[in-house]
Each structure stands twice: as structure tokens, then as C-alpha cells.
Design a protein around this motif. Structure first.
Motif, PDB file in Angstrom:
ATOM      1  N   GLN A 161      96.592 -29.179 -23.127  1.00  0.00           N
ATOM      2  CA  GLN A 161      97.341 -30.436 -23.140  1.00  0.00           C
ATOM      3  C   GLN A 161      98.356 -30.507 -22.009  1.00  0.00           C
ATOM      4  OE1 GLN A 161      97.723 -27.847 -25.157  1.00  0.00           O
ATOM      5  NE2 GLN A 161      99.728 -27.750 -26.106  1.00  0.00           N
ATOM      6  N   GLN A 164      97.302 -32.488 -19.018  1.00  0.00           N
ATOM      7  CA  GLN A 164      97.307 -33.945 -19.167  1.00  0.00           C
ATOM      8  C   GLN A 164      98.716 -34.518 -19.029  1.00  0.00           C
ATOM      9  OE1 GLN A 164      94.186 -35.051 -19.426  1.00  0.00           O
ATOM     10  NE2 GLN A 164      93.638 -32.889 -19.513  1.00  0.00           N
ATOM     11  N   ARG A 165      99.726 -33.676 -19.171  1.00  0.00           N
ATOM     12  CA  ARG A 165     101.100 -34.151 -19.254  1.00  0.00           C
ATOM     13  C   ARG A 165     101.951 -33.818 -18.030  1.00  0.00           C
ATOM     14  NH1 ARG A 165     102.981 -32.396 -25.239  1.00  0.00           N
ATOM     15  NH2 ARG A 165     104.683 -33.836 -24.769  1.00  0.00           N
TER      16      ARG A 165
END
Length: 187
Positions: A161, A164-165
Motif C-alpha cells: 500500500q 500507492q500512497r
């Protein structure tokens, strides 16, 4: 719905409703916008932060102006400059928000008061400290032993994740590689 901090603490120790309310009374909640700092180099750090929502980074700028990212922090993670927080010395790092963030913080005084009155929390923080030391040791060993590609793969597998951030240039700064090298690792 169970408070996210209670869920986090109860991964290590069990709490009654009264105990959790007592713990929560030692914390304050704040919101920070993207690009706002929690800590700037040179500050005396008075707070330890627990991330409810958002993504942050701790970093320092070397003498040549290059940023080195020590840590990312996401939901359910703790972040501060621990040397400054514990010793009340000038911070050597900065911590800023990569995303809009919601946090709880506890001051050193409140943490000391809480652990003095509630030994369960002393055990909680002792375990979290042990886990943090293990993670730090693994990070240092990875930097010393692994190739850039191996470090990239480990980070991608552990925290998909994050990719994606967080902008790629920050991932590169965390891995200790150039943006161009990161692009080659990604292909």
C-alpha cells in the motif's frame, strides 16, 4: 465500534472499558494537512504520535541537501524523534505529513504518569519498543547486506500500500537509491 487505539493496544494487552478510558484521557487528538510538520529539525520533541489516519515520513537532509528517509508511518504506527522525546535534546530529524492525517499524541509527562499508574501500559510500550528495535535492526541489516533490488522487493512485499500512497522519489530516498535506479528496479 471499538476505538482503533484500543484495538491496537489489545493486540498486546487486554483492557477493561474503564482502563481504556483512563488511557485515552492521557492523549489528545490533532489533524494535520499534507505537507505540515509534526517535528522540525532542531525542535525539542514533547510528543509521541500514533497515526489514526494518514501517511507521514521522518527524514533528515544531509550536508549536500539530499533527503534521507528513515521511516514512513501509516495507520496504527507510532512516530516521533525518540532521541529528542526521551532526552529532551534538539531533534535531528523532521517529521511531516505526506497525506492529510489524524493523530493522537501523548506527551512525555502523560506517558510517564500513565505508566506509573498502569503497569499494563508499561508492558505495552516495552513490547512495542522491542518490536521497534527488531524492525530497526532488520532495516540496517537490509541496507548493509541486500542489493537495491532486494530492498525494493522486501518493501513492496511488506508494505504494498505504501507504493500507492508515497511518491516514487520518497521510496527511492528510503531505499537509498536514485529515482532513476528505482525506475529500473520497478521494470
Amino acid at each position: 465500534m471499538t476505538h482503533p487505539l484500543r484495538k491496537h493496544i489489545e493486540e498486546i494487552i487486554h483492557l477493561t472499558d474503564e482502563e481504556f478510558e483512563f488511557i485515552l484521557s492521557h492523549f489528545e487528538q490533532i489533524k494535520k494537512r499534507k505537507h505540515q510538520y509534526l517535528v522540525q529539525e532542531g525542535d525539542i520533541v514533547k510528543k509521541e504520535f500514533w497515526i489514526i489516519k494518514g501517511c507521514l515520513k521522518s527524514s533528515f537532509i544531509d550536508n549536500e541537501g539530499k533527503e534521507h528517509i528513515l521511516q514512513f508511518g501509516m495507520e496504527n504506527w507510532w512516530i516521533t524523534d525518540y532521541e529528542s522525546f526521551v532526552n529532551q535534546t534538539a531533534s535531528k530529524i523532521s517529521i511531516d505529513c505526506i497525506e492529510d492525517s489524524e493523530l493522537l499524541y501523548i506527551t512525555a509527562e502523560n506517558r510517564d504518569a500513565l505508566t506509573a499508574k498502569m503497569h499494563k501500559m508499561e508492558r505495552f510500550w516495552a513490547k512495542k519498543s522491542k518490536y521497534g528495535r527488531i524492525a530497526l535492526q532488520n532495516r540496517v541489516l537490509s541496507l548493509l547486506q541486500n542489493s537495491a533490488k532486494e530492498r525494493y522487493d522486501v518493501l513492496l512485499n511488506q508494505y504494498p500500500q505504501l507504493f500507492q500512497r508515497v511518491p516514487k522519489k520518497m521510496i527511492a530516498a528510503y531505499l537509498g537509491v536514485s529515482r532513476e535506479t528505482l525506475s529500473r528496479l520497478n521494470s
